[in-house]
Design an enzyme around this catalytic site. Structure first.
Site, PDB file in Angstrom:
ATOM      1  N   TRP A 165     -34.813  16.619  -0.835  1.00  0.00           N
ATOM      2  CA  TRP A 165     -36.171  16.729  -1.327  1.00  0.00           C
ATOM      3  C   TRP A 165     -36.941  15.298  -1.169  1.00  0.00           C
ATOM      4  CZ3 TRP A 165     -36.946  14.673  -5.058  1.00  0.00           C
ATOM      5  CH2 TRP A 165     -36.824  15.092  -6.221  1.00  0.00           C
ATOM      6  N   ASN A 166     -35.774  14.140  -1.360  1.00  0.00           N
ATOM      7  CA  ASN A 166     -36.606  12.759  -2.144  1.00  0.00           C
ATOM      8  C   ASN A 166     -36.879  11.868  -0.715  1.00  0.00           C
ATOM      9  OD1 ASN A 166     -33.505  12.231  -1.947  1.00  0.00           O
ATOM     10  ND2 ASN A 166     -33.979  10.842  -3.327  1.00  0.00           N
ATOM     11  N   LYS A 173     -29.633  21.754   7.326  1.00  0.00           N
ATOM     12  CA  LYS A 173     -30.809  22.710   6.065  1.00  0.00           C
ATOM     13  C   LYS A 173     -31.596  21.394   5.557  1.00  0.00           C
ATOM     14  CE  LYS A 173     -29.500  24.019   1.986  1.00  0.00           C
ATOM     15  NZ  LYS A 173     -31.454  23.885   1.838  1.00  0.00           N
ATOM     16  N   ASP A 193     -34.283  20.918   2.451  1.00  0.00           N
ATOM     17  CA  ASP A 193     -34.459  21.244   2.141  1.00  0.00           C
ATOM     18  C   ASP A 193     -36.096  21.892   1.682  1.00  0.00           C
ATOM     19  OD1 ASP A 193     -33.394  20.369  -1.989  1.00  0.00           O
ATOM     20  OD2 ASP A 193     -36.024  21.006  -1.289  1.00  0.00           O
ATOM     21  N   SER A 250     -27.224  16.080  -5.366  1.00  0.00           N
ATOM     22  CA  SER A 250     -27.026  15.989  -6.600  1.00  0.00           C
ATOM     23  C   SER A 250     -25.143  16.761  -6.583  1.00  0.00           C
ATOM     24  CB  SER A 250     -27.265  16.865  -7.596  1.00  0.00           C
ATOM     25  OG  SER A 250     -26.875  17.705  -7.409  1.00  0.00           O
ATOM     26  N   GLU A 310     -22.531  11.857  -0.468  1.00  0.00           N
ATOM     27  CA  GLU A 310     -23.441  11.283  -0.816  1.00  0.00           C
ATOM     28  C   GLU A 310     -23.914  11.713  -2.071  1.00  0.00           C
ATOM     29  OE1 GLU A 310     -24.056   8.202   0.492  1.00  0.00           O
ATOM     30  OE2 GLU A 310     -23.213   9.010   2.738  1.00  0.00           O
ATOM     31  N   LEU A 311     -23.700  11.674  -2.989  1.00  0.00           N
ATOM     32  CA  LEU A 311     -23.989  11.617  -4.763  1.00  0.00           C
ATOM     33  C   LEU A 311     -24.928  11.348  -5.169  1.00  0.00           C
ATOM     34  CD1 LEU A 311     -20.641  13.885  -4.779  1.00  0.00           C
ATOM     35  CD2 LEU A 311     -22.559  14.562  -3.755  1.00  0.00           C
ATOM     36  N   CYS A 336     -31.876   7.861  -4.470  1.00  0.00           N
ATOM     37  CA  CYS A 336     -30.243   7.825  -5.895  1.00  0.00           C
ATOM     38  C   CYS A 336     -30.028   6.572  -6.131  1.00  0.00           C
ATOM     39  CB  CYS A 336     -30.001   8.619  -4.454  1.00  0.00           C
ATOM     40  SG  CYS A 336     -29.424   7.332  -3.039  1.00  0.00           S
TER      41      CYS A 336
HETATM   42  P1  NAP Z   1     -29.155  19.201  -4.717  1.00  0.00           P
HETATM   43  O1  NAP Z   1     -29.429  20.316  -5.995  1.00  0.00           O
HETATM   44  O2  NAP Z   1     -27.421  19.268  -5.260  1.00  0.00           O
HETATM   45  O3  NAP Z   1     -29.847  19.910  -3.474  1.00  0.00           O
HETATM   46  C1  NAP Z   1     -29.411  19.042  -2.160  1.00  0.00           C
HETATM   47  C2  NAP Z   1     -29.118  20.102  -1.123  1.00  0.00           C
HETATM   48  O4  NAP Z   1     -28.435  20.616  -1.271  1.00  0.00           O
HETATM   49  C3  NAP Z   1     -31.313  21.164  -0.798  1.00  0.00           C
HETATM   50  O5  NAP Z   1     -30.924  21.050   0.276  1.00  0.00           O
HETATM   51  C4  NAP Z   1     -30.071  22.146  -2.110  1.00  0.00           C
HETATM   52  O6  NAP Z   1     -30.354  23.105  -1.445  1.00  0.00           O
HETATM   53  C5  NAP Z   1     -28.712  22.238  -1.103  1.00  0.00           C
HETATM   54  N1  NAP Z   1     -27.686  23.340  -2.089  1.00  0.00           N
HETATM   55  C6  NAP Z   1     -27.685  23.635  -2.904  1.00  0.00           C
HETATM   56  N2  NAP Z   1     -26.909  24.453  -3.170  1.00  0.00           N
HETATM   57  C7  NAP Z   1     -26.143  24.382  -1.935  1.00  0.00           C
HETATM   58  C8  NAP Z   1     -24.900  25.163  -1.487  1.00  0.00           C
HETATM   59  N3  NAP Z   1     -24.391  26.015  -2.365  1.00  0.00           N
HETATM   60  N4  NAP Z   1     -24.820  25.436   0.005  1.00  0.00           N
HETATM   61  C9  NAP Z   1     -25.306  24.235   0.806  1.00  0.00           C
HETATM   62  N5  NAP Z   1     -26.637  24.011   0.024  1.00  0.00           N
HETATM   63  C10 NAP Z   1     -26.814  23.582  -1.842  1.00  0.00           C
HETATM   64  O7  NAP Z   1     -29.578  18.210  -4.641  1.00  0.00           O
HETATM   65  P2  NAP Z   1     -32.079  17.817  -5.350  1.00  0.00           P
HETATM   66  O8  NAP Z   1     -31.512  17.816  -6.755  1.00  0.00           O
HETATM   67  O9  NAP Z   1     -31.784  18.211  -4.576  1.00  0.00           O
HETATM   68  O10 NAP Z   1     -31.089  15.991  -4.357  1.00  0.00           O
HETATM   69  C11 NAP Z   1     -31.741  15.289  -6.037  1.00  0.00           C
HETATM   70  C12 NAP Z   1     -29.863  14.722  -6.440  1.00  0.00           C
HETATM   71  O11 NAP Z   1     -29.579  14.163  -4.759  1.00  0.00           O
HETATM   72  C13 NAP Z   1     -29.407  13.208  -6.908  1.00  0.00           C
HETATM   73  O12 NAP Z   1     -29.039  13.776  -7.993  1.00  0.00           O
HETATM   74  C14 NAP Z   1     -29.925  12.001  -6.145  1.00  0.00           C
HETATM   75  O13 NAP Z   1     -29.362  10.794  -7.132  1.00  0.00           O
HETATM   76  C15 NAP Z   1     -28.932  12.954  -5.134  1.00  0.00           C
HETATM   77  N6  NAP Z   1     -29.132  12.366  -3.654  1.00  0.00           N
HETATM   78  C16 NAP Z   1     -27.576  11.029  -3.049  1.00  0.00           C
HETATM   79  C17 NAP Z   1     -28.109  10.271  -2.419  1.00  0.00           C
HETATM   80  C18 NAP Z   1     -27.004   9.056  -2.048  1.00  0.00           C
HETATM   81  O14 NAP Z   1     -27.134   8.952  -0.898  1.00  0.00           O
HETATM   82  N7  NAP Z   1     -26.370   9.541  -2.333  1.00  0.00           N
HETATM   83  C19 NAP Z   1     -29.447  10.443  -1.691  1.00  0.00           C
HETATM   84  C20 NAP Z   1     -31.023  11.172  -1.993  1.00  0.00           C
HETATM   85  C21 NAP Z   1     -30.530  12.020  -2.983  1.00  0.00           C
HETATM   86  P3  NAP Z   1     -31.199  24.677  -2.607  1.00  0.00           P
HETATM   87  O15 NAP Z   1     -30.974  23.928  -3.807  1.00  0.00           O
HETATM   88  O16 NAP Z   1     -32.452  24.651  -1.659  1.00  0.00           O
HETATM   89  O17 NAP Z   1     -30.406  25.442  -1.948  1.00  0.00           O
END
Ligand code: NAP
Length: 537
Positions: free
Chosen positions: A177-178, A201, A203, A253, A274-275, A308
């Site tokens: 979502w960020n 998909k 967020d 994440s 990308e985490l 991130c």
């Molecule tokens: P997240 O909880 O891992 O969720 C990311 C996406 O994955 C959401 O759309 C989420 O949807 C989905 N998701 C969760 N569980 C899943 C599963 N089992 N199967 C398929 N999809 C699933 O991360 P967040 O908290 O939203 O985002 C913040 C994190 O992203 C931070 O750690 C940040 O550093 C990282 N990030 C990294 C980058 C990069 O380029 N390295 C860029 C941006 C953000 P639902 O939660 O609705 O299920």
């Protein structure tokens, strides 16, 4: 284009005594029109999303089931051959038209991003510009990057080898979502231009921003079924996404990425992750302190730190530590918090209640372990329900959770160091390796230090924007920050299957009948020595 959403969502005039005007976001006809792009089915559930600025509803989102998700893949799979048969030149033209549309309609895009994510408008504009940059880059360079390449064959003149690239098929993209617009563009557009179709998909929190780009892409000429958007919880539709994809591009994440990777591995499908990060900034003794302090404000507090690549650890040489900290704190206190759909505020809101809780818990835990809160350190419900002050901490030790864990909010710890080797060691002392930043007047020395940092991107005299905006070079993480890269040639070619074709003429690559193998091996040994000396091999 006038901003219909802004008009529909402003709930009261800006009050000059509060910091920024407050805007609400009731479900609008515009949101409903965008949601028509999402596949639904009878009797499915829906969720109501709210605006971070006000807590008021933004949209009611239909939530896909496993079956609906698989049906989206079936449609994308059916559409893929004809999309792949479209010339790369035509696919590039669509991206270049999209580039223009995004810039021309940016006001509406900015409103949507702000209403859904709560970020300041300048941070939302970063998303518009990143989207335009990515559309232009792949709109201009894809044909060259995807073109078949000749390679010297094993036997000069007799073996002709070509390296070709094919689309993988249907790419599954999972987005956080960020940075809902920029990350959608960076991950979806190269997949499409490589000849894949996509099921994404986004967020739930920021679905409308992704749907806005989807609408513009169709206006630019993208066929209807080439890019499908499904909405729903990962826990419900995640399995279908992973099982149906020919390539998975995940941003989110580290724990979720690791879980998904173990599922994907069972199918031997390729993927990129990308985490998260815990990104360091090193300020060398010869750095311009004012510029470093101003750069730190942008590096730590853009999008309220929900970026991130944002900086959460600063290492300053002890000879300039006090000057740096004083100026950094002054500039941070001067940041205006605000919830308005204009360029008034310097920092916006956190995006979700979960983020506010996580940020507050990190800071309270650090306080309990005796850190000094130089500035910030509290929520600001007077500005909006999810606002938190930009926060600078010193005296943080490994007893605090935020010492090593990603906060993903507007909180930074400042440390000092005595010599540069120590700074490099401290910067690298993390499981993450996403982004880093080095500040020095001696850019050569800074570049040498950059090569010693275990991070996928390093910015010199900048926090993150130099590499983030340079979309022609790859971006991604080492160690627990990810696998694979987005942007640049890597960000396109990962969406292709590589195939090598070699045509053999004349001599076979085995001894001819009657030639003793020892003689053949001897001749080949001599030949291999000659081949090594030939240019271009
Ligand atoms: P997240 O909880 O891992 O969720 C990311 C996406 O994955 C959401 O759309 C989420 O949807 C989905 N998701 C969760 N569980 C899943 C599963 N089992 N199967 C398929 N999809 C699933 O991360 P967040 O908290 O939203 O985002 C913040 C994190 O992203 C931070 O750690 C940040 O550093 C990282 N990030 C990294 C980058 C990069 O380029 N390295 C860029 C941006 C953000 P639902 O939660 O609705 O299920």
């Amino acid at each position: 284009m006038t901003s219909t959403l802004a008009a529909a969502t402003a709930t009261r005039e800006q009050d000059p005594d509060t910091i920024g005007g407050v805007v609400g976001a009731p479900p609008t006809a515009r949101a409903e029109a965008l949601l028509k792009r999402v596949t639904t089915g009878p009797g499915i559930e829906s969720v109501t999303m709210t605006a971070p600025f006000t807590g008021r509803p933004t949209a009611v989102l239909p939530q896909a089931t496993d079956n609906i998700t698989r049906a989206s893949f079936a449609r994308a799979r059916k559409a893929q051959p004809s999309w792949a048969a479209t010339s790369v030149a035509e696919r590039q033209r669509i991206l270049l038209r999209l580039h223009e549309l995004v810039l021309a309609h940016q006001d509406e895009g900015l409103d949507l991003i702000q209403v859904e994510s709560g970020k300041a408008r300048l941070d939302a504009f970063d998303e518009i510009s990143a989207t335009a940059l990515v559309a232009a880059y792949y709109g201009k360079h894809s044909a060259r990057l995807l073109a078949p390449r000749r390679a010297p064959g094993v036997l000069p003149l007799l073996t002709r080898a070509t390296h070709t690239r094919h689309p993988r098929g249907v790419v599954g993209v999972i987005s956080p979502w960020n940075y809902p617009l920029a990350l959608t563009a960076m991950d979806v557009l190269p997949a499409l231009v490589a000849g894949n179709t996509v099921v994404q998909k986004p967020d739930n929190q920021t679905a409308l921003s992704a749907l806005w780009l989807h609408e513009l892409a169709e206006r630019a000429g993208l066929p209807h079924d080439a890019w499908q958007i499904v909405l729903g919880r990962g826990s419900v539709i995640g399995d279908a996404l992973v099982e149906e994809s020919d390539y998975v591009c995940f941003t989110g994440s580290t724990p979720t990425g690791k879980r998904l990777a173990s599922t994907i591995a069972k199918r031997l499908t390729d993927y990129s992750l990308e985490l998260g990060g815990k990104n360091p900034m090193i300020v060398l003794p010869d750095a311009d302190v004012s510029k470093a302090a101003a750069g730190a404000v942008a590096a730590c507090f853009s999008s309220a730190g929900q970026l991130c690549v944002s900086v959460e650890r600063i290492y300053v040489h002890n000879s300039i530590r006090d000057r740096f900290l004083t100026e950094f704190a002054e500039r941070t206190r001067a940041l205006r918090l605000g919830a308005s759909l204009d360029y008034h505020a310097g920092m916006g809101s956190l995006t979700t209640a979960e983020q506010l809780r996580a940020v507050s818990e990190h800071v309270e835990d650090a306080r309990a372990h005796g850190v000094t809160v130089v500035t910030g350190g509290r929520a600001r419900p007077d500005v909006g329900p999810l606002f938190y002050e930009p926060t600078i901490l010193t005296g943080v030790t490994d007893r605090s959770t935020l010492f090593a864990d990603e906060t993903f909010g507007p909180v930074v710890s400042v440390y000092d160091y005595a010599d540069v080797d120590e700074a490099v060691e401290l910067a690298n002392d993390t499981p993450f390796g996403l982004n880093a930043s080095v500040w020095s007047r001696d850019t050569r020395r800074a570049q040498e230090i950059a090569t010693r940092l275990k991070a996928g991107t390093v910015n010199i005299n900048e926090g993150y924007a130099a590499t983030f905006g340079t979309v022609g070079v790859p971006m991604g993480g080492m160690k627990d920050s990810g696998v694979g890269r987005r942007n640049g040639s890597d960000g396109l070619l990962k969406y292709t299957e590589s195939q090598s074709i070699a045509v053999q003429r004349g001599l076979r690559l085995r001894p001819a009948r009657g030639v003793p193998p020892t003689l053949w091996a001897k001749a080949l040994t001599a030949g291999l020595r000659v081949l090594r000396r030939l240019p271009g091999r």
